[in-house]
Design a protein around this motif. Structure first.
Motif, PDB file in Angstrom:
ATOM      1  N   GLY A   1      -8.136   5.518  -1.583  1.00 23.96           N
ATOM      2  CA  GLY A   1      -8.645   4.632  -2.870  1.00 23.96           C
ATOM      3  C   GLY A   1      -7.453   5.304  -4.049  1.00 23.96           C
ATOM      4  O   GLY A   1      -7.764   5.168  -4.905  1.00 23.96           O
ATOM      5  N   GLY A   2      -6.477   5.940  -3.930  1.00 28.38           N
ATOM      6  CA  GLY A   2      -6.016   6.291  -5.286  1.00 28.38           C
ATOM      7  C   GLY A   2      -4.959   5.868  -5.423  1.00 28.38           C
ATOM      8  O   GLY A   2      -4.351   5.708  -6.747  1.00 28.38           O
TER       9      GLY A   2
ATOM     10  N   THR B   1       1.204  -1.489  -0.323  1.00 25.72           N
ATOM     11  CA  THR B   1      -0.037  -0.351  -0.279  1.00 25.72           C
ATOM     12  C   THR B   1       0.885   0.806  -0.043  1.00 25.72           C
ATOM     13  O   THR B   1       2.526   1.214   0.344  1.00 25.72           O
ATOM     14  CB  THR B   1      -0.622   0.007   1.411  1.00 25.72           C
TER      15      THR B   1
ATOM     16  N   HIS C   1      -3.023   4.463   1.471  1.00 28.94           N
ATOM     17  CA  HIS C   1      -3.884   3.725   3.392  1.00 28.94           C
ATOM     18  C   HIS C   1      -2.381   3.987   3.923  1.00 28.94           C
ATOM     19  O   HIS C   1      -1.773   3.729   4.297  1.00 28.94           O
ATOM     20  CB  HIS C   1      -3.851   2.123   3.052  1.00 28.94           C
TER      21      HIS C   1
ATOM     22  N   ALA D   1      -9.140  -2.029  -5.992  1.00 27.93           N
ATOM     23  CA  ALA D   1      -8.152  -1.333  -4.641  1.00 27.93           C
ATOM     24  C   ALA D   1      -8.959  -2.152  -3.630  1.00 27.93           C
ATOM     25  O   ALA D   1     -10.538  -1.482  -3.026  1.00 27.93           O
ATOM     26  CB  ALA D   1      -7.956   0.135  -5.033  1.00 27.93           C
TER      27      ALA D   1
HETATM   28 FE1  FES Z   1      -3.495   3.344  -1.796  1.00 21.84          FE
HETATM   29 FE2  FES Z   1      -5.864   1.367  -1.433  1.00 21.84          FE
HETATM   30  S1  FES Z   1      -3.529   1.941  -0.711  1.00 21.84           S
HETATM   31  S2  FES Z   1      -5.982   2.419  -3.389  1.00 21.84           S
END
Ligand code: FES
Length: 238
Positions: free
Chosen positions: A45-46, A34, A37, A62
């Motif tokens: 969700g980027g 990740t 996150h 994602a």
């Molecule tokens: Fe970045 Fe899920 S941790 S999109």
């Protein structure tokens, strides 16, 4: 809370309704990569590094922003996922000027660790080499836009944990940029409390404490979770 049963990498697992896939996958001890996150912050969700395959869907999901569902069948590791994650890391390196050898986070950088993990030792994409500024106007901190991966952890910790929302994102796509207040120099910010939480959660050398020597940087990505839990329990010294 109701329980749901799903299959992750051919193993049946139980989860609580409302959990996201990333939480459940990590509870199984699977080290899903990740970047955007961070425990204690809302999900964005980027970065898409946490993508997984969900049976019945041709699109990768994602996991941090995908809720668990009854009878879901999820794959967390495959050649396709590995290729995709590697490509994402390469694109991040190609988008800005990540010159690790002259970065304060060299050796402690999450992007660098991801590159090592996915064997990114060269780029297949033409680097953009954008001309980006560094704002060193703040008394204590610097933001170097050349190192920013736009994970928005700084924006979220500033808003959700410190509660001041000094930082935000301006622009779209590759032109996006972290800004202070209404895109002023950091020193001119009237809302910044100089708490430094943004620096502590930044995964790269984009945000750092001034006069930090390379290889001496230790950030505190655990900070949001600790603060959020302490507030909830009203216990501050554990
Ligand atoms: Fe970045 Fe899920 S941790 S999109």
């Amino acid at each position: 809370m109701a329980e749901v049963t799903l299959t992750i990498d051919n193993e049946k697992v139980s989860a609580r309704e409302g959990q996201n896939l990333l939480q459940v996958i990590r509870e199984q001890g699977i080290d899903l990569p990740t970047l955007c996150h961070l425990d204690g912050l809302s999900e964005r969700g980027g970065c898409r590094l946490c993508v997984v395959e969900v049976e019945g869907s041709s699109r990768l999901a994602a996991s941090c922003v995908t809720a668990v569902r009854e009878d879901m069948r999820v794959t967390t590791a495959s050649d396709r996922l590995l290729r995709y994650r590697r490509m994402l890391v390469e694109l991040l390196f190609a988008e800005r000027n990540h010159v690790c050898s002259v970065c304060v986070m060299n050796g402690n950088c999450e992007l660098q660790s991801l590159a090592t993990r996915f064997g990114v030792d060269h780029l297949r994409y033409e680097p953009l080499y954008p001309r980006l500024p560094t704002d060193a106007s703040h008394e204590k901190y610097t933001i170097d836009h050349n190192r920013c991966v736009l994970c928005a952890r700084c924006v979220r910790v500033c808003d959700e944990v410190e509660g001041v929302h000094t930082l935000d994102i301006m622009g779209r796509g590759v032109s996006s940029r972290i800004i202070n207040d209404l895109n002023q120099p950091w020193r001119a910010s009237r809302t910044c409390t100089a708490c430094g939480k943004c620096v502590q959660v930044c995964p790269t050398g984009a945000l750092y404490i001034k006069e930090t020597l390379s290889a001496h940087v230790e950030k505190r990505p655990d900070l949001p979770r600790r603060i959020v839990d302490a507030r909830k329990k009203r216990v501050w010294n554990s």
